[in-house]
Enzyme design. Structure first.
Site, PDB file in Angstrom:
ATOM      1  N   LYS A 190      51.615  49.290  24.692  1.00  0.00           N
ATOM      2  CA  LYS A 190      50.750  47.609  23.481  1.00  0.00           C
ATOM      3  C   LYS A 190      51.418  48.130  22.551  1.00  0.00           C
ATOM      4  CE  LYS A 190      47.170  45.933  21.982  1.00  0.00           C
ATOM      5  NZ  LYS A 190      48.282  46.032  20.744  1.00  0.00           N
ATOM      6  N   GLU A 263      41.854  59.366  22.242  1.00  0.00           N
ATOM      7  CA  GLU A 263      42.372  60.138  20.488  1.00  0.00           C
ATOM      8  C   GLU A 263      41.566  59.344  19.380  1.00  0.00           C
ATOM      9  OE1 GLU A 263      42.996  60.749  17.579  1.00  0.00           O
ATOM     10  OE2 GLU A 263      45.414  60.517  17.659  1.00  0.00           O
ATOM     11  N   CYS A 297      44.626  59.250  11.662  1.00  0.00           N
ATOM     12  CA  CYS A 297      42.815  59.738  12.108  1.00  0.00           C
ATOM     13  C   CYS A 297      42.111  61.064  11.715  1.00  0.00           C
ATOM     14  CB  CYS A 297      42.961  59.770  13.896  1.00  0.00           C
ATOM     15  SG  CYS A 297      44.500  60.452  14.039  1.00  0.00           S
ATOM     16  N   GLU A 390      34.251  56.870   8.335  1.00  0.00           N
ATOM     17  CA  GLU A 390      36.249  56.702   8.134  1.00  0.00           C
ATOM     18  C   GLU A 390      36.486  56.152   7.368  1.00  0.00           C
ATOM     19  OE1 GLU A 390      38.325  56.213  12.040  1.00  0.00           O
ATOM     20  OE2 GLU A 390      39.545  57.811  11.286  1.00  0.00           O
TER      21      GLU A 390
HETATM   22  P1  NAI Z   1      41.653  49.374  16.694  1.00  0.00           P
HETATM   23  O1  NAI Z   1      40.903  49.998  16.840  1.00  0.00           O
HETATM   24  O2  NAI Z   1      40.589  47.913  16.376  1.00  0.00           O
HETATM   25  O3  NAI Z   1      42.928  49.354  17.333  1.00  0.00           O
HETATM   26  C1  NAI Z   1      43.906  50.307  17.532  1.00  0.00           C
HETATM   27  C2  NAI Z   1      45.195  49.536  19.104  1.00  0.00           C
HETATM   28  O4  NAI Z   1      44.018  49.088  19.694  1.00  0.00           O
HETATM   29  C3  NAI Z   1      45.432  47.960  18.473  1.00  0.00           C
HETATM   30  O5  NAI Z   1      46.481  48.320  19.389  1.00  0.00           O
HETATM   31  C4  NAI Z   1      44.646  46.749  18.962  1.00  0.00           C
HETATM   32  O6  NAI Z   1      44.863  45.627  19.202  1.00  0.00           O
HETATM   33  C5  NAI Z   1      44.653  47.412  19.988  1.00  0.00           C
HETATM   34  N1  NAI Z   1      42.529  46.921  20.719  1.00  0.00           N
HETATM   35  C6  NAI Z   1      41.862  46.148  19.492  1.00  0.00           C
HETATM   36  N2  NAI Z   1      40.873  46.063  20.626  1.00  0.00           N
HETATM   37  C7  NAI Z   1      40.787  46.070  21.966  1.00  0.00           C
HETATM   38  C8  NAI Z   1      39.993  46.530  22.993  1.00  0.00           C
HETATM   39  N3  NAI Z   1      39.349  45.553  22.850  1.00  0.00           N
HETATM   40  N4  NAI Z   1      39.931  46.786  23.933  1.00  0.00           N
HETATM   41  C9  NAI Z   1      41.638  46.657  24.076  1.00  0.00           C
HETATM   42  N5  NAI Z   1      42.747  47.107  22.943  1.00  0.00           N
HETATM   43  C10 NAI Z   1      42.175  47.016  21.989  1.00  0.00           C
HETATM   44  O7  NAI Z   1      42.891  49.356  15.089  1.00  0.00           O
HETATM   45  P2  NAI Z   1      42.293  48.967  13.667  1.00  0.00           P
HETATM   46  O8  NAI Z   1      40.957  47.536  14.296  1.00  0.00           O
HETATM   47  O9  NAI Z   1      43.732  48.004  13.882  1.00  0.00           O
HETATM   48  O10 NAI Z   1      41.748  49.614  12.710  1.00  0.00           O
HETATM   49  C11 NAI Z   1      40.278  49.467  12.585  1.00  0.00           C
HETATM   50  C12 NAI Z   1      39.599  50.652  11.581  1.00  0.00           C
HETATM   51  O11 NAI Z   1      40.137  51.442  13.379  1.00  0.00           O
HETATM   52  C13 NAI Z   1      40.955  51.549  11.118  1.00  0.00           C
HETATM   53  O12 NAI Z   1      39.990  51.485   9.406  1.00  0.00           O
HETATM   54  C14 NAI Z   1      40.584  52.893  11.561  1.00  0.00           C
HETATM   55  O13 NAI Z   1      39.252  53.197  10.722  1.00  0.00           O
HETATM   56  C15 NAI Z   1      40.580  53.043  11.982  1.00  0.00           C
HETATM   57  N6  NAI Z   1      41.870  53.582  13.014  1.00  0.00           N
HETATM   58  C16 NAI Z   1      41.788  54.084  13.737  1.00  0.00           C
HETATM   59  C17 NAI Z   1      43.072  55.223  13.945  1.00  0.00           C
HETATM   60  C18 NAI Z   1      43.461  56.071  15.162  1.00  0.00           C
HETATM   61  O14 NAI Z   1      44.073  56.563  14.699  1.00  0.00           O
HETATM   62  N7  NAI Z   1      41.966  57.173  15.335  1.00  0.00           N
HETATM   63  C19 NAI Z   1      44.165  54.474  14.375  1.00  0.00           C
HETATM   64  C20 NAI Z   1      44.440  52.794  14.167  1.00  0.00           C
HETATM   65  C21 NAI Z   1      42.776  52.438  13.124  1.00  0.00           C
END
Ligand code: NAI
Length: 778
Positions: A190, A263, A297, A390
C-alpha cells in the site's frame, strides 16, 4: 526574465521539465485508478483526490480499498506464492532484471510523475529516487540468482504486507518489493495516500514485464487500509513511516506469528568538529536537511557544532541558505520543492512557531502555496522539544558542544537512533566517534548516502530490521525448519513434606552474587517421582530491575575484545565439562529423563561453538558505487532479557546465553520454569570461569509473571522468549513501548539438541548492524 537581464544578474533562468508525458499517462486512464490485484487493474471505486502539492491541481482519483479488495489481493498473493518460490532464484532473477530494465526505460516518466505527485524537485527524483530504485531491482535480481547457493537453509516467508510512506514513494516501493520478490515471497503493498501514482505506474511495469499474476498486488487507501493489511492473513509486515504508527503495528501484530520490520522516524545528529572542512560540511548539510524538503527519516536535522567555530559555521550556513532556490519542483534549477500536503505544512509551521529559539529564514519570499522556506533554529537547549521531536520539514535545529565526548552525549540524547553524520578532517576523531553513536547508519564526511548493498535501518525507537545488502534478506526469509507446536512443560508435583534440616534453597544470581529473592518467596521443586529436591526462588519485578542494573554496570564487557570473550566461553565450557557427571545426574533427576549426559555434552559443545564464533561473526565491507566504502559492522544489542526453554533446562539456557555474551551483550536469563534448579548449579560454574559480575544474571520464577516485566522494562534493548508458556504475545506487545527488539517462539518448538538449537540466527539476534560510510579512493 530576458537574456540580457540574466546576463546582468547571473540569475538562473527557469528550466522547466515538461509534464506532458506524465499528464498523457494520467489522461489515458481518465485520471481514475483502481487497485492492481491478481495481475490486473480493478475498476476505480470510491476514493479520494491526489493533488500536485506545488499547484493544488487534482492529478487523479484514487480508490480507497475495501475489506473485499484487500482480501482479494491477499488471496491472489497467497495463490501465487508457492509457484513463485518454486520457480527458483535464477528464474525470479530474470523477472527482477526485466523490472529494473523497464524502470530504466521509463525513468523520465517515473521522475516527472513522482515530482508532480510528491512535490520533490525534479533534480532529485531524476537523479536520486529513480536511479536508486533501478539499482535496487538490479541488485536484488543478483540476490535472487544467488539465493540457493549463498543462503542455504533460508526459505521465503510467504505473503508480505508492505506499507510505505510518501516521502520516497517509488524508492520505498523498490526497497520493499525487490528483496521480497527476490527471496520468493509475494506482496500486497500500500502506497501512502498522498502519493500513490508511481506505485500505480509500477503496476503497469509489472504487466509489461509479464510478472505472474498475484506476485505483486497494489492496493491504495489511507491508514485504515494499512490497518487491514496488518490484520490480514499475511506472514510479514514491512512498514516505513512514523514511530507512532510503527508502535501501533507492533501491538497489533503481537503474538500473531507475523514477522515484522519497522523503519521509523529519526532526529539524526550532524556533528561538525572544528577541524572539519567547513565548506564541505555546509554543502553536506544542504543534502542532509534540505534534500526532499527535509522530509527524510534520516535527515541530519540536529546540527551539533563545536563551539569555537559555531559563529563562523552559522554565518556560512546562513549565506548558503540565502542562495537556495525554492519553487516549481519541475524546474531543474530548484533546490527545494513543495511540502507533500497542506496538512504536513501546517504541522511544520506549528512546530516552528512554538520555538523559543532564534529562527533564521532567508529574506527572499517563499512562493505562495504548499512551500516552506529553509529554516535554521539556534539557541535551543538540548532538552527543548524541537531538539527532540521529528519535524519532518526543511527545519534544522542547532546547538554547540565543546569536546568530542560532549558531542556524543548530546547526539545520543534522543529516543531515536537512525543515522548520524560526523564531519572532521581528522580520521582519528571521526572513527573514534562513529562506534559511540547510537545510530544504525553513520556517514563520515557525508550525509544521506544510500545504496542497495548497504544495510539501512535504526536502533531504539527508529525501529528494527535492516533493508538492503545481505542483512536485508534476513527480513524476507526464515530458517528452514519444522514448525511443530510446543506443548507446555509443567513442573512435577509432589506431596508436602516437613521442612528439611538443611536449607536447600537456591538463590538468584545477580551482578555476580548469589542473592535472595526480593519478595522472599520460593517454590518447592519435586522430581518425577514426587520427591522433594529443593526450593527455587521466585523472582519479582524488583529482582529483574536489579539484574538489569547489574547488567548495565557490566557495560565494559561490550568493549572487551572478541578474543577475550572467546577465552571466557572456553573456560566456562572447560569447567562445565569437569563437572559433567554431576550435571548429567542432576538433569535426569530434575526432568525424569535419561539423556542428561547428552544434554551436558551438547552444552559444552555449544559453548565451544560460540567461543569459536566470538571472533568470527563479522560484518562486511561493501564497495558502494560512489567514492567510499560502507562497512556493515556488528555491534552487541546491549542488555538482552530472555525466558529460557523449559524442555532442556541446561542446554536451552546455554543456547541463549552463549551467543549473546559472545557478541558482547549482557543477559538477564529467566531459567526453565519447570526445572529451575539447574540454574543454581550453573551459576557456580560461571563463578569459577572469570565471567565478570553482571554479564550473566540468572533468575528463576514464573514465566507468565515475569514476561511482561521483561518486555516493558525501559532499559533493556532486546527480549527473547523460548518459554513453553504462552507469552509470545505479551512479550511482543510489551516490547512496543520503547520498540525493543523481540524474538519469540510463537508457540513453536525448536529442537535444542539439533541444528535448530544453534547457529547464525542466534548471532544475528544478538547483534545490530551499524553501517559506517567512509570516504575511500577516488
Ligand atoms: P504515517 O506513519 O501515518 O504514514 C505512513 C504509512 O502508514 C502510510 O501509508 C499510511 O497510510 C499508513 N498508515 C497510517 N496509519 C496506519 C495504521 N494505523 N496502520 C497501518 N498503516 C497506517 O505518516 P504520516 O501521517 O503520513 O506522517 C506523519 C509524520 O510521520 C510525519 O510528519 C513524519 O514525522 C513521520 N513520517 C516518517 C516517515 C519516515 O520515513 N520515517 C515517513 C512518513 C512520515
Amino acid at each position: 526574465m530576458g537574456v540580457s537581464e540574466i546576463f546582468e544578474t547571473m540569475e538562473y533562468g527557469p528550466a522547466p521539465e515538461s509534464a506532458a508525458e506524465a499528464q498523457a499517462w494520467l489522461a489515458e486512464r481518465d485520471g481514475r485508478f483502481g487497485h492492481f490485484i491478481d495481475g490486473a487493474m480493478t475498476q476505480p471505486g470510491r476514493g479520494f483526490e491526489s493533488r500536485n502539492p506545488a499547484t493544488g491541481a487534482v492529478l487523479a482519483l484514487i480508490t480507497q480499498a475495501t475489506q473485499a479488495d484487500l482480501d482479494a489481493a491477499v488471496a491472489s498473493a497467497r495463490r501465487a506464492q508457492g509457484d513463485w518460490a518454486d520457480l527458483g532464484g535464477p528464474a525470479r532473477a530474470r523477472y527482477l532484471y526485466t523490472l529494473a530494465r523497464l524502470l530504466q526505460k521509463h525513468a523520465r516518466l517515473f521522475a516527472v510523475l513522482e515530482t508532480l505527485d510528491n512535490g520533490k524537485p525534479i533534480r532529485e527524483s531524476r537523479d536520486i529516487d529513480v536511479p536508486l530504485a533501478q539499482r535496487h531491482f538490479y541488485y536484488h535480481a543478483g540476490m535472487a540468482q544467488l539465493m540457493e547457493s549463498e543462503l542455504p537453509g533460508r526459505v521465503p516467508l510467504g505473503v508480505c504486507g508492505q506499507i510505505i510512506p510518501w516521502n520516497f514513494p517509488l524508492l520505498m516501493l523498490a526497497w520493499k518489493v525487490a528483496p521480497a520478490l527476490a527471496m520468493g515471497n509475494t506482496v500486497v503493498l500500500k502506497p501512502a495516500e498522498y502519493t500513490s501514482l508511481t506505485a500505480l505506474l509500477f503496476a503497469d511495469i509489472c504487466q509489461q514485464a509479464g510478472l505472474p499474476k498475484g506476485v505483486v498486488n497494489i492496493v491504495t487507501g489511507d491508514g485504515t487500509v494499512g490497518e487491514m493489511i496488518v490484520g490480514a492473513d499475511v506472514d510479514k509486515i514491512a512498514f516505513t513511516g512514523s514511530t507512532e504508527v510503527g508502535r501501533k503495528i507492533r501491538v497489533a501484530t503481537a503474538g500473531s506469528g507475523k514477522a515484522l520490520t519497522l523503519e521509523l522516524g529519526g532526529k539524526s545528529p550532524y556533528i561538525v568538529f572544528e577541524d572539519a572542512d567547513l565548506d564541505s560540511a555546509v554543502e553536506g548539510l544542504v543534502d542532509a536537511i534540505w534534500f526532499n524538503q527535509g522530509q527524510v527519516c534520516c535527515a541530519g536535522s540536529r546540527l551539533l557544532v563545536q563551539e569555537g567555530i559555531a559563529a563562523r559555521f552559522y554565518a556560512k550556513l546562513r549565506a548558503r541558505m540565502d542562495g537556495l532556490r525554492i519553487g516549481d519542483p519541475l524546474d531543474k534549477c530548484i533546490d527545494l520543492g513543495a511540502i507533500v500536503d497542506p496538512v504536513q505544512l501546517a504541522r511544520i509551521r506549528a512546530l516552528v512557531d512554538s520555538s523559543d529559539g532564534e529562527v533564521y529564514q532567508p529574506a527572499t519570499p517563499c512562493p505562495e502555496g504548499c512551500f516552506y522556506p529553509p529554516t535554521l533554529i539556534t539557541g535551543l537547549s538540548p532538552v527543548s522539544p524541537l531538539m527532540q521531536e521529528e519535524i519532518f520539514g526543511p527545519v534544522l535545529v542547532a546547538t554547540t558542544f565543546r569536546t568530542p565526548s560532549e558531542a556524543v552525549e548530546i547526539a545520543n540524547n534522543t529516543r531515536y537512533g537512525l543515522a548520524a553524520s560526523v564531519w572532521s578532517e581528522n580520521i582519528n576523531v571521526a572513527l573514534d566517534i562513529a562506534p559511540k553513536l547510537a545510530a544504525g547508519v553513520v556517514w563520515i564526511n557525508g550525509a544521506n548516502l544510500f545504496d542497495a548493498s548497504a544495510p539501512f535501518g535504526g536502533v531504539r525507537e527508529s525501529g528494527f530490521g535492516r533493508e538492503g545488502g545481505w542483512d536485508g534478506l534476513l527480513a524476507y526469509t526464515r530458517e528452514i525448519g519444522a514448525q511443530k507446536p510446543l506443548t507446555q512443560i509443567k513442573a512435577f508435583r509432589g506431596a508436602e513434606v516437613e521442612p528439611q534440616a538443611v536449607d536447600r534453597t537456591a538463590k538468584l544470581y545477580i551482578g555476580g552474587k548469589q542473592t535472595r529473592p526480593d519478595g522472599g518467596y520460593a517454590r518447592t521443586v519435586y522430581d518425577a517421582a514426587g520427591e522433594l529436591i529443593g526450593q527455587a526462588p521466585l523472582a519479582s519485578r524488583k529482582d529483574i530491575r536489579n539484574a538489569v542494573e547489574a547488567a548495565h554496570g557490566a557495560k565494559a564487557w561490550a568493549g572487551t575484545t572478541a578474543h577475550l570473550r572467546a577465552q571466557v566461553l572456553y573456560y566456562v565450557a572447560e569447567n562445565l565439562s569437569a563437572r559433567s557427571d554431576e550435571f548429567a545426574k542432576r538433569i535426569d533427576q530434575l526432568t525424569g529423563g535419561r539423556d542428561g549426559a547428552k544434554e551436558v555434552e551438547l552444552s559444552v559443545n555449544r559453548l565451544f561453538t560460540y567461543a569459536a564464533w566470538a571472533d568470527k561473526f563479522e560484518g562486511r565491507v561493501t564497495q558502494v558505487p560512489m567514492r567510499g566504502v560502507a562497512m556493515a559492522l556488528r555491534e552487541p544489542c546491549g542488555v538482552i532479557g530472555a525466558l529460557c526453554p523449559d524442555d532442556r533446562p541446561l542446554l536451552g539456557l546455554v543456547s541463549l546465553m552463549a551467543p549473546a555474551i559472545a557478541m558482547g551483550n549482557r543477559v538477564v536469563l529467566i531459567a526453565s520454569e519447570a526445572f529451575p534448579l539447574i540454574a543454581a548449579d550453573f551459576y557456580q560454574v560461571l563463578d569459577t570461569s572469570d565471567v565478570p559480575g553482571g554479564v550473566v544474571n540468572i533468575l528463576t520464577g514464573s514465566h507468565v509473571e515475569l514476561a511482561a516485566t521483561l518486555a516493558t522494562h525501559m532499559d533493556m534493548e532486546a527480549v527473547w522468549s523460548f518459554s513453553s508458556a504462552d507469552v509470545s504475545g505479551v512479550i511482543e506487545a510489551g516490547a512496543a513501548g520503547v520498540l525493543k527488539r523481540s524474538w519469540v517462539n510463537n508457540g513453536l518448538a525448536r529442537d535444542w539438541l539439533g541444528a535448530e538449537g544453534e547457529g547464525r540466527a542466534f548471532l544475528e539476534a544478538s547483534t545490530e548492524v551499524k553501517t559506517v560510510w567512509v570516504p575511500y579512493g577516488v
